[in-house]
Design an enzyme around this catalytic site. Sequence first.
Site, PDB file in Angstrom:
ATOM      1  N   GLU A 205       0.816  -1.209   0.000  1.00  0.00           N
ATOM      2  CA  GLU A 205       0.000   0.000   0.000  1.00  0.00           C
ATOM      3  C   GLU A 205       0.851   1.262   0.000  1.00  0.00           C
ATOM      4  OE1 GLU A 205      -3.698  -1.634   2.696  1.00  0.00           O
ATOM      5  OE2 GLU A 205      -1.989  -0.728   3.706  1.00  0.00           O
TER       6      GLU A 205
ATOM      7  N   ASP B 197      -7.869  -4.434  10.517  1.00  0.00           N
ATOM      8  CA  ASP B 197      -7.389  -3.278   9.760  1.00  0.00           C
ATOM      9  C   ASP B 197      -7.274  -3.516   8.267  1.00  0.00           C
ATOM     10  OD1 ASP B 197      -5.281  -4.966   9.748  1.00  0.00           O
ATOM     11  OD2 ASP B 197      -3.815  -3.545  10.498  1.00  0.00           O
TER      12      ASP B 197
END
Lengths: 350, 350
Positions: B66, B237
């Site tokens: 990411e 998460d």
Amino acid sequence: MTDLNPSRMAMVPFVSVHDMMRIVNGDGVAETIAAIADRIEADFLRWEQFDKTPRVAAHSEEGVIELMPTSDGERYGFKYVNGHPANMGRGFQTVTAFGVLARVDNGYPILLSEMTVLTALRTAAASVVAARHLAPKDAKVMAMIGNGAQCEFQALAFHHVLGIEEVRLYDIDPAATSKAARNLAETDLRVVSCKTAEDAITGAQIITTCTADKKQATILTDNMVGTGVHLNAIGGDCPGKTELHRDILLRSDIFVEFPPQTRVEGEIQQLDADHPVTELWRVIAGKAEGRTSTSQITLFDSVGFATEDFSALCHVHEAALRTGFYLDLDMLADPDDPRDLFGMVARADT
Amino acid sequence: MTDLNPSRMAMVPFVSVHDMMRIVNGDGVAETIAAIADRIEADFLRWEQFDKTPRVAAHSEEGVIELMPTSDGERYGFKYVNGHPANMGRGFQTVTAFGVLARVDNGYPILLSEMTVLTALRTAAASVVAARHLAPKDAKVMAMIGNGAQCEFQALAFHHVLGIEEVRLYDIDPAATSKAARNLAETDLRVVSCKTAEDAITGAQIITTCTADKKQATILTDNMVGTGVHLNAIGGDCPGKTELHRDILLRSDIFVEFPPQTRVEGEIQQLDADHPVTELWRVIAGKAEGRTSTSQITLFDSVGFATEDFSALCHVHEAALRTGFYLDLDMLADPDDPRDLFGMVARADT
């Protein structure tokens, strides 16, 4: 006892600007561009394997900072690049860039590299890849409108890869033309410095436009572009920045890298959103036609795409390991027990 | 004559893992977390100044890579972070990260930093910021479910910033609990190792869940959570990864960082897309209520947001320059004439 020396896995090879120049000068500028061009072409051939997304841009009044990620499923790469037109006047580079290559299977970075120099190389490489498939076969003369940072790389690339024998330089700033002519004097290119754009394009089968103004400019007007030429349009590469008069686009067959990005950033931002364009990778893969006649105007509306940076990073990764021109950076925490990050910090011999 | 020595502008300070540990151990782990917490809180107070976007994720079978960018208009920051659950079994870190801070006005990077250690610090810092506004005022006991890499940072942070006196540890792997207990033995926290999650939460006013399984898990069931507690849910998460039973969420007042990201990644991915949640920054800014009664269950559904990394990078930038614990990297090409990139390469003394 925790081993406090960073392990090999914690190290990321870093190619500095100095190391990049050592690599490029060692292999040769033109040879490096040619090698990157071959990689770009090979990666275009497997276009459908890539995870493609338009770049992620943070715009401000002064400029833009962009992240350009992509992946082929095995490796992941991204480039950080800024574009700040006012920088030059303040003694900074308009564009600076760096990039990272990583393993997809474990997410570990395997290369950090400067990409200001590398972006110049890959942009020239992408241009010759397109021209290889689109330019007239016997092209010997190229006009270069805009003689800034990209100019000599383009000239060398077209000379070395496509056999261009003469470049005709023009820039609104004669100092830029002098700089380019001086740098190219040591090559066996015939270099002609011109006082007008019209003069520069005289007899050219390929016209490369590469100017820096961040606005809708008209570097070429419709009557300047004859039949049969190949237009290599580099400078129109962000919203509001174009170089060619719209009428030229309407007479051209247009080839692009990644339509969702080019529609917003390229010359074709001047056209309707459904104006037909051909993806370059399809030409390379034999799925679409490139140049089909000697009278056709072909236009490579280049904005620069993440896969090209990926190809360039893969080249540099290999070249850095081959030459040893890199520095190992202790960039990844690597505790013996992955769950004992705290213990690694607490017991570090700092 | 071109100056071949990279100028100061071409240099980017780099904080390695080793330098990060020198900075953190020099200032103290708890003190560093507290300082980052203050920055996170100050940056939450000016939340509306930040350019906010959900992270840009590249998913693969093995994990995710990411990029998390943000900007406050003056500085731009981004973090590269991977998450590969199978890494631990192969001798790699599940999560590694690094980040960059840059100037918005000219686009030049001003810091490159390791962020594996820093992310652990900022996650603990964000937790105490939330707890400062949401936990029962007299909280002295915290349960820690999941005793992996994040555990001790959380324990120290809650001890130092919130006055927690006792942590009650539980992990499905007793070795993880032993590791955490051993690391925390030198603090003046009272550390209780527990054999079950039920035992761990006994008497706790704050329950922190921080487990690593990448699936819908139920670390806590509804009947385990009494009235009045604060839930600090760290481990849920990413899409498909949650820790709390849905019924707990329905009894809780839920506080989040950035709803568009948390709806996809947090515990609330189990709820309807319009389930009411409160943005944490609004509580800090006095625009929304935090804890309003002693019987209320408050839930900080933490997924980690780009502004928190930005706050942490700003802290490290200042600390690196203050301590000198960094290395200058020749990362940006800086020719004397910005248009003469080619000349810089051609004339380099390589």
